[in-house]
Design a protein around this motif. Structure first.
Motif, PDB file in Angstrom:
ATOM      1  N   MET A  50      19.937-123.936 -14.017  1.00  0.00           N
ATOM      2  CA  MET A  50      18.822-123.320 -14.151  1.00  0.00           C
ATOM      3  C   MET A  50      18.165-123.564 -15.367  1.00  0.00           C
ATOM      4  N   ASP A  51      16.805-123.289 -15.722  1.00  0.00           N
ATOM      5  CA  ASP A  51      15.957-123.509 -16.692  1.00  0.00           C
ATOM      6  C   ASP A  51      16.283-122.317 -17.849  1.00  0.00           C
ATOM      7  N   GLN A  52      16.255-122.457 -18.838  1.00  0.00           N
ATOM      8  CA  GLN A  52      16.591-121.318 -20.089  1.00  0.00           C
ATOM      9  C   GLN A  52      15.845-119.891 -19.496  1.00  0.00           C
ATOM     10  N   PRO A  53      14.584-119.692 -19.352  1.00  0.00           N
ATOM     11  CA  PRO A  53      14.015-118.426 -18.951  1.00  0.00           C
ATOM     12  C   PRO A  53      14.752-118.054 -17.566  1.00  0.00           C
ATOM     13  N   GLU A  54      14.902-118.713 -16.672  1.00  0.00           N
ATOM     14  CA  GLU A  54      15.525-118.283 -15.584  1.00  0.00           C
ATOM     15  C   GLU A  54      16.904-117.732 -15.765  1.00  0.00           C
ATOM     16  N   ILE A  55      17.805-118.341 -16.817  1.00  0.00           N
ATOM     17  CA  ILE A  55      19.193-117.997 -17.135  1.00  0.00           C
ATOM     18  C   ILE A  55      18.989-116.471 -17.908  1.00  0.00           C
TER      19      ILE A  55
ATOM     20  N   SER B 225      26.710-123.637 -10.533  1.00  0.00           N
ATOM     21  CA  SER B 225      25.379-123.305 -10.459  1.00  0.00           C
ATOM     22  C   SER B 225      24.684-122.745  -9.358  1.00  0.00           C
ATOM     23  N   GLN B 226      23.701-122.050  -9.614  1.00  0.00           N
ATOM     24  CA  GLN B 226      23.028-121.582  -8.390  1.00  0.00           C
ATOM     25  C   GLN B 226      21.609-122.096  -7.998  1.00  0.00           C
TER      26      GLN B 226
ATOM     27  N   SER C 108      21.383-123.902 -20.868  1.00  0.00           N
ATOM     28  CA  SER C 108      22.154-123.003 -21.330  1.00  0.00           C
ATOM     29  C   SER C 108      21.758-122.093 -22.455  1.00  0.00           C
ATOM     30  N   LEU C 109      22.584-121.074 -23.050  1.00  0.00           N
ATOM     31  CA  LEU C 109      22.328-120.323 -24.058  1.00  0.00           C
ATOM     32  C   LEU C 109      23.166-120.091 -25.058  1.00  0.00           C
TER      33      LEU C 109
END
Length: 214
Positions: free
Chosen positions: A121-126, A2-3, A168-169
């Protein structure tokens, strides 16, 4: 892995500062990652510029690509990971920076590798980070990534002894985002990997190889 910090639990920097070299031991020899790095190396001309996002200890990705004759930059949010990578792979450059704050050089990169860097990260950030990385790939360049797939958002788990929040997505969303960003997906698959260690559970890994048309 992760970042960025998730909405709860420890931040990625805190977790990976604590995990340090143990990550390299627990996740050594991941077949899909090794195959993806080999594909990247076979796709590039000598001296090509490569970015390794979430570079960790520098092994295996940055080390293999430096050995193959490429100009490699690694980025990671963990100061300890950057320190280890500089020690292990002196032929590459490593910077402590979040993928969302990194700026590509003029002309971008001939390849971007992103093996498990977005899960905290949160989904929008991904979504934003995937599109951002795709935008850095020069014409004719390639992109290789891996993640633990699933339409999940803000799930609290214990990972390597640390409480973290992950998102994740789905594989389908990854494919759509990268195609919308102008990349041609040339391969994708999901398989299971059991990390090393007595308490490790098998986890699904989704791999995707893509190319920007020349």
């Amino acid at each position: 892995m992760s970042q960025a910090p998730g909405p709860g639990g420890a931040s990625a920097a805190e977790v990976f500062d604590a995990v340090g070299a143990r990550y390299e031991e627990v996740f050594a020899g991941v077949p899909g990652q090794l195959a993806a790095v080999d594909w990247v190396a076979r796709s590039l001309a000598p001296g090509a510029r490569v970015l390794d996002v979430g570079s960790g200890t520098g092994r295996p990705t940055a080390e293999a690509l430096v050995d193959a004759g490429f100009d490699v930059t690694g980025i990671d949010v963990s100061a300890e990971m950057v320190r280890l990578a500089r020690e292990r792979v002196p032929g590459a450059r490593f910077e402590q920076v979040d993928v969302r704050d990194h700026h590509a050089p003029p002309g971008g990169y001939d390849a971007v590798c992103a093996f498990f860097p977005l899960l905290m990260m949160d989904q929008p950030e991904i979504v934003e980070s995937l599109a951002r990385m795709a935008s850095w790939i020069a014409p004719g360049g390639v992109f290789a990534m891996a993640t633990v797939p699933g339409d999940i958002r803000g799930v609290d788990i214990v990972w390597m002894g640390h409480e973290v929040t992950v998102s994740s997505l789905s594989p389908e969303d990854h494919l759509r985002i990268l195609r919308e960003a102008g990349l041609e997906v040339v391969h994708h698959h999901t398989d299971l990997f059991r990390p090393h260690g007595r308490e490790a559970e098998p986890e699904p890994h989704f791999y995707l190889h893509a190319r920007r048309p020349a």
